[in-house]
Design a protein around this motif. Structure first.
Motif, PDB file in Angstrom:
ATOM      1  N   LEU A  22       0.965  -0.941   0.021  1.00  0.00           N
ATOM      2  CA  LEU A  22      -0.029   0.104  -0.028  1.00  0.00           C
ATOM      3  C   LEU A  22       0.832   1.361  -0.055  1.00  0.00           C
ATOM      4  O   LEU A  22       1.961   1.348   0.580  1.00  0.00           O
ATOM      5  CB  LEU A  22      -0.975   0.048   1.371  1.00  0.00           C
ATOM      6  CG  LEU A  22      -2.086  -1.118   1.281  1.00  0.00           C
ATOM      7  CD1 LEU A  22      -2.572  -1.120   2.603  1.00  0.00           C
ATOM      8  CD2 LEU A  22      -2.926  -0.966   0.320  1.00  0.00           C
ATOM      9  N   SER A  23       0.411   2.364  -0.722  1.00  0.00           N
ATOM     10  CA  SER A  23       0.909   3.687  -0.624  1.00  0.00           C
ATOM     11  C   SER A  23      -0.097   4.703  -0.850  1.00  0.00           C
ATOM     12  O   SER A  23      -1.084   4.598  -1.221  1.00  0.00           O
ATOM     13  CB  SER A  23       2.092   3.641  -1.536  1.00  0.00           C
ATOM     14  OG  SER A  23       1.619   3.764  -2.858  1.00  0.00           O
ATOM     15  N   VAL A  24       0.324   5.756  -0.533  1.00  0.00           N
ATOM     16  CA  VAL A  24      -0.445   7.224  -0.545  1.00  0.00           C
ATOM     17  C   VAL A  24       0.192   8.152  -1.339  1.00  0.00           C
ATOM     18  O   VAL A  24       0.857   8.963  -0.579  1.00  0.00           O
ATOM     19  CB  VAL A  24      -1.057   7.634   0.816  1.00  0.00           C
ATOM     20  CG1 VAL A  24      -2.060   8.774   0.488  1.00  0.00           C
ATOM     21  CG2 VAL A  24      -1.795   6.419   1.663  1.00  0.00           C
ATOM     22  N   PRO A  25       0.064   8.329  -2.513  1.00  0.00           N
ATOM     23  CA  PRO A  25       1.232   9.242  -3.441  1.00  0.00           C
ATOM     24  C   PRO A  25       0.788  10.611  -3.600  1.00  0.00           C
ATOM     25  O   PRO A  25       1.408  11.455  -3.921  1.00  0.00           O
ATOM     26  CB  PRO A  25       1.213   8.394  -4.843  1.00  0.00           C
ATOM     27  CG  PRO A  25      -0.361   7.926  -4.903  1.00  0.00           C
ATOM     28  CD  PRO A  25      -0.588   7.290  -3.559  1.00  0.00           C
TER      29      PRO A  25
ATOM     30  N   ILE B 295      -5.195  -3.302   8.273  1.00  0.00           N
ATOM     31  CA  ILE B 295      -5.437  -2.291   9.191  1.00  0.00           C
ATOM     32  C   ILE B 295      -4.492  -1.156   8.770  1.00  0.00           C
ATOM     33  O   ILE B 295      -3.304  -1.478   8.659  1.00  0.00           O
ATOM     34  CB  ILE B 295      -5.543  -2.820  10.382  1.00  0.00           C
ATOM     35  CG1 ILE B 295      -6.544  -3.947  10.920  1.00  0.00           C
ATOM     36  CG2 ILE B 295      -5.729  -1.595  11.713  1.00  0.00           C
ATOM     37  CD1 ILE B 295      -6.380  -4.481  12.300  1.00  0.00           C
ATOM     38  N   VAL B 296      -4.836  -0.030   8.923  1.00  0.00           N
ATOM     39  CA  VAL B 296      -3.891   1.244   8.832  1.00  0.00           C
ATOM     40  C   VAL B 296      -3.976   2.166   9.918  1.00  0.00           C
ATOM     41  O   VAL B 296      -5.277   2.073  10.620  1.00  0.00           O
ATOM     42  CB  VAL B 296      -4.127   1.943   7.402  1.00  0.00           C
ATOM     43  CG1 VAL B 296      -4.000   1.406   6.257  1.00  0.00           C
ATOM     44  CG2 VAL B 296      -5.620   2.628   7.417  1.00  0.00           C
ATOM     45  N   MET B 297      -2.666   2.674  10.531  1.00  0.00           N
ATOM     46  CA  MET B 297      -2.687   3.241  11.815  1.00  0.00           C
ATOM     47  C   MET B 297      -1.726   4.379  11.668  1.00  0.00           C
ATOM     48  O   MET B 297      -0.572   4.056  10.859  1.00  0.00           O
ATOM     49  CB  MET B 297      -2.507   2.170  12.672  1.00  0.00           C
ATOM     50  CG  MET B 297      -2.270   2.945  14.005  1.00  0.00           C
ATOM     51  SD  MET B 297      -2.113   1.500  15.403  1.00  0.00           S
ATOM     52  CE  MET B 297      -3.898   1.332  16.034  1.00  0.00           C
TER      53      MET B 297
ATOM     54  N   TYR C 190       1.130   3.288   8.879  1.00  0.00           N
ATOM     55  CA  TYR C 190       1.615   1.733   9.084  1.00  0.00           C
ATOM     56  C   TYR C 190       0.404   1.240   8.665  1.00  0.00           C
ATOM     57  O   TYR C 190      -0.763   1.623   8.746  1.00  0.00           O
ATOM     58  CB  TYR C 190       2.004   1.628  10.304  1.00  0.00           C
ATOM     59  CG  TYR C 190       3.263   2.134  10.806  1.00  0.00           C
ATOM     60  CD1 TYR C 190       4.593   1.683  10.806  1.00  0.00           C
ATOM     61  CD2 TYR C 190       3.231   3.712  11.326  1.00  0.00           C
ATOM     62  CE1 TYR C 190       5.705   2.419  11.280  1.00  0.00           C
ATOM     63  CE2 TYR C 190       4.164   4.351  11.751  1.00  0.00           C
ATOM     64  CZ  TYR C 190       5.722   3.526  11.833  1.00  0.00           C
ATOM     65  OH  TYR C 190       6.727   4.304  12.136  1.00  0.00           O
ATOM     66  N   ALA C 191       0.784   0.047   8.103  1.00  0.00           N
ATOM     67  CA  ALA C 191      -0.286  -0.852   7.805  1.00  0.00           C
ATOM     68  C   ALA C 191       0.035  -2.558   8.457  1.00  0.00           C
ATOM     69  O   ALA C 191       1.114  -2.704   8.498  1.00  0.00           O
ATOM     70  CB  ALA C 191      -0.552  -1.054   6.357  1.00  0.00           C
ATOM     71  N   TRP C 192      -1.029  -3.167   8.788  1.00  0.00           N
ATOM     72  CA  TRP C 192      -0.801  -4.569   9.464  1.00  0.00           C
ATOM     73  C   TRP C 192      -1.725  -5.204   8.328  1.00  0.00           C
ATOM     74  O   TRP C 192      -2.874  -4.999   7.925  1.00  0.00           O
ATOM     75  CB  TRP C 192      -1.309  -4.645  10.799  1.00  0.00           C
ATOM     76  CG  TRP C 192      -1.390  -5.980  11.364  1.00  0.00           C
ATOM     77  CD1 TRP C 192      -0.620  -6.634  11.945  1.00  0.00           C
ATOM     78  CD2 TRP C 192      -2.611  -6.687  11.189  1.00  0.00           C
ATOM     79  NE1 TRP C 192      -0.923  -7.937  12.565  1.00  0.00           N
ATOM     80  CE2 TRP C 192      -2.436  -8.005  11.916  1.00  0.00           C
ATOM     81  CE3 TRP C 192      -4.058  -6.784  10.482  1.00  0.00           C
ATOM     82  CZ2 TRP C 192      -3.078  -9.002  12.057  1.00  0.00           C
ATOM     83  CZ3 TRP C 192      -4.650  -7.786  10.770  1.00  0.00           C
ATOM     84  CH2 TRP C 192      -4.385  -8.915  11.455  1.00  0.00           C
TER      85      TRP C 192
ATOM     86  N   ASP D  82       3.662  -8.263  10.596  1.00  0.00           N
ATOM     87  CA  ASP D  82       3.634  -7.175  11.678  1.00  0.00           C
ATOM     88  C   ASP D  82       3.187  -5.716  11.096  1.00  0.00           C
ATOM     89  O   ASP D  82       3.061  -5.685   9.880  1.00  0.00           O
ATOM     90  CB  ASP D  82       5.018  -7.284  12.266  1.00  0.00           C
ATOM     91  CG  ASP D  82       5.045  -6.277  13.719  1.00  0.00           C
ATOM     92  OD1 ASP D  82       3.666  -5.938  14.052  1.00  0.00           O
ATOM     93  OD2 ASP D  82       5.788  -6.411  14.527  1.00  0.00           O
ATOM     94  N   TRP D  83       3.313  -4.713  11.828  1.00  0.00           N
ATOM     95  CA  TRP D  83       3.117  -3.396  11.276  1.00  0.00           C
ATOM     96  C   TRP D  83       4.450  -2.962  10.435  1.00  0.00           C
ATOM     97  O   TRP D  83       5.547  -2.995  10.812  1.00  0.00           O
ATOM     98  CB  TRP D  83       2.973  -2.109  12.582  1.00  0.00           C
ATOM     99  CG  TRP D  83       1.648  -2.698  13.295  1.00  0.00           C
ATOM    100  CD1 TRP D  83       1.943  -3.094  14.652  1.00  0.00           C
ATOM    101  CD2 TRP D  83       0.471  -2.232  12.882  1.00  0.00           C
ATOM    102  NE1 TRP D  83       0.211  -3.217  14.921  1.00  0.00           N
ATOM    103  CE2 TRP D  83      -0.597  -2.488  14.102  1.00  0.00           C
ATOM    104  CE3 TRP D  83      -0.146  -1.364  11.976  1.00  0.00           C
ATOM    105  CZ2 TRP D  83      -1.808  -2.389  13.931  1.00  0.00           C
ATOM    106  CZ3 TRP D  83      -1.581  -1.190  11.754  1.00  0.00           C
ATOM    107  CH2 TRP D  83      -2.405  -1.630  12.942  1.00  0.00           C
ATOM    108  N   ILE D  84       3.801  -2.279   9.019  1.00  0.00           N
ATOM    109  CA  ILE D  84       4.977  -1.909   8.316  1.00  0.00           C
ATOM    110  C   ILE D  84       4.673  -0.405   7.828  1.00  0.00           C
ATOM    111  O   ILE D  84       3.373  -0.114   7.612  1.00  0.00           O
ATOM    112  CB  ILE D  84       4.884  -2.665   7.094  1.00  0.00           C
ATOM    113  CG1 ILE D  84       5.207  -4.394   7.308  1.00  0.00           C
ATOM    114  CG2 ILE D  84       5.655  -2.346   5.802  1.00  0.00           C
ATOM    115  CD1 ILE D  84       5.225  -5.512   6.023  1.00  0.00           C
TER     116      ILE D  84
END
Length: 348
Positions: free
Chosen positions: A91-94, A296-298, A305-307, A312-314
């Motif tokens: 995932l990314s948010v460009p 899950i994004v946080m 981050y994404a899980w 794990d959280w990345i």
């Protein structure tokens, strides 16, 4: 890791008594309602009772002398909007950009079920909050949010579209009381959903009539209510404020604060009242959102981050160079293509 199998609440004419909680099933649904249960566009609305089914509304007297309106302590925050891109499973948010830009509280975004816009809370002064609508594709360059509610002595916050309805629910705060209320999509009040669930802080719909509610108290509790029958049951203690329907299911996720250092995201089966742990949150963080694919994004600081199950959280994005910091609440559109992020304004 959790076993990722989910049971659906049966749509039959028979009430289900599971775990001591009676769920009045939806009946008479017209074609098209099934899509609403999956988070799509609303179909034929489930007819909520004209009056709260759990009893008459109590008379609301004067506010306590020590009452402080919620808006009076609200921080200065902005909502940022961006495209959520998936490439090779990552995932990314460009293209994150401002959705709101003013010295004030713009917060608590949630997407409409068709993904066309977000509902959000705005403090238009230091005493009162209202529900606004902002196009999911627009930014501050294309105009300000549209005001939906306009109540003289009440505040509204934490708005969510109700599945299967052209209506949204929000917390209605009046003279120190906080009830779950219903409004049509133009912002017109349709009245209280429950009379005895109070004070409600946050909520999430499991389906067209079952809702999980964060009830303030010592300790706070997570309670599940049926808007058709009025049944309400306590299912957990010490939840966090971030409560969500798990996409593709009729189950709810919430943060359970086991201790000051140990916070878990858990899944709740509203019918049985049972919970199961999913993953630990990022340290000290409780706001998150689901993607339709089950990630899950946080946020933490200016990073996102994404899980996912089995990982794990990345870290997937760092918005610090845009001036984004103190990320709290997030929302992902039902189709997973857009994301809304709340961040503190510098000095706010």
């Amino acid at each position: 890791m959790i076993q990722r199998t989910f049971r659906r609440v049966a749509r039959t004419a028979v009430a289900l008594a599971l775990g001591g909680f009676t769920i009045a099933a939806v009946t008479g649904c017209a074609p098209g309602d099934e899509g609403a249960a999956e988070g799509g566009e609303p179909g034929v609305a489930v007819a909520f009772p004209a009056e709260p089914p759990d009893g008459p509304m109590p008379e609301i007297g004067p506010a306590p002398e020590d009452y402080t309106p919620t808006a009076s302590g609200s921080p200065s925050t902005d909502i940022w909007m961006g495209t959520l891109v998936r490439e090779g499973g990552a995932l990314s948010v460009p293209d994150l950009g401002r959705g709101t830009d003013r010295d004030g509280y713009d917060n608590q975004p949630s997407f409409l079920l068709d993904g066309s816009a977000i509902l959000h809370t705005a403090a238009l002064d230091r005493r009162q909050t209202e529900i606004m609508r902002l196009s999911a594709a627009s930014g501050v360059e294309s105009g300000a949010s549209e005001r939906l509610t306009n109540t003289a002595e009440a505040s509204e916050f934490s708005a969510l579209q109700i599945p299967g309805q052209d209506a949204f629910s929000a917390i209605h705060e009046i003279r120190g009381k906080q009830y779950l209320w219903r409004y049509d999509l133009s912002g017109a009040s349709l009245g209280p959903i429950f009379a005895t669930a109070e004070p409600v802080g946050y909520h999430a719909w499991a389906n067209e009539h079952i809702v999980a509610m964060f009830i303030l108290g010592d300790p706070p509790t997570l309670q599940v209510g049926d808007a058709l029958s009025g049944d309400i049951q306590v299912v957990a203690e010490r939840p966090g404020r971030s409560i969500h329907r798990i996409p593709g299911t009729e189950e709810i996720s919430f943060v359970r604060k086991v201790s000051d250092e140990e916070w878990w995201i858990e899944r709740l089966d509203p019918a049985a009242g049972t919970t199961e742990r999913i993953t630990l949150t990022l340290p000290g963080r409780e706001d998150y959102a689901w993607t339709p694919e089950g990630e899950i994004v946080m946020g933490d600081g200016g990073r996102l981050y994404a899980w996912s199950d089995g990982s794990d959280w990345i870290g997937i994005a760092d918005f610090s160079d845009l001036g984004v910091g103190g990320i709290t609440r997030l929302a992902v559109s039902p189709d997973g293509s857009r994301i809304a992020i709340v961040a503190n304004r510098p000095g706010g």
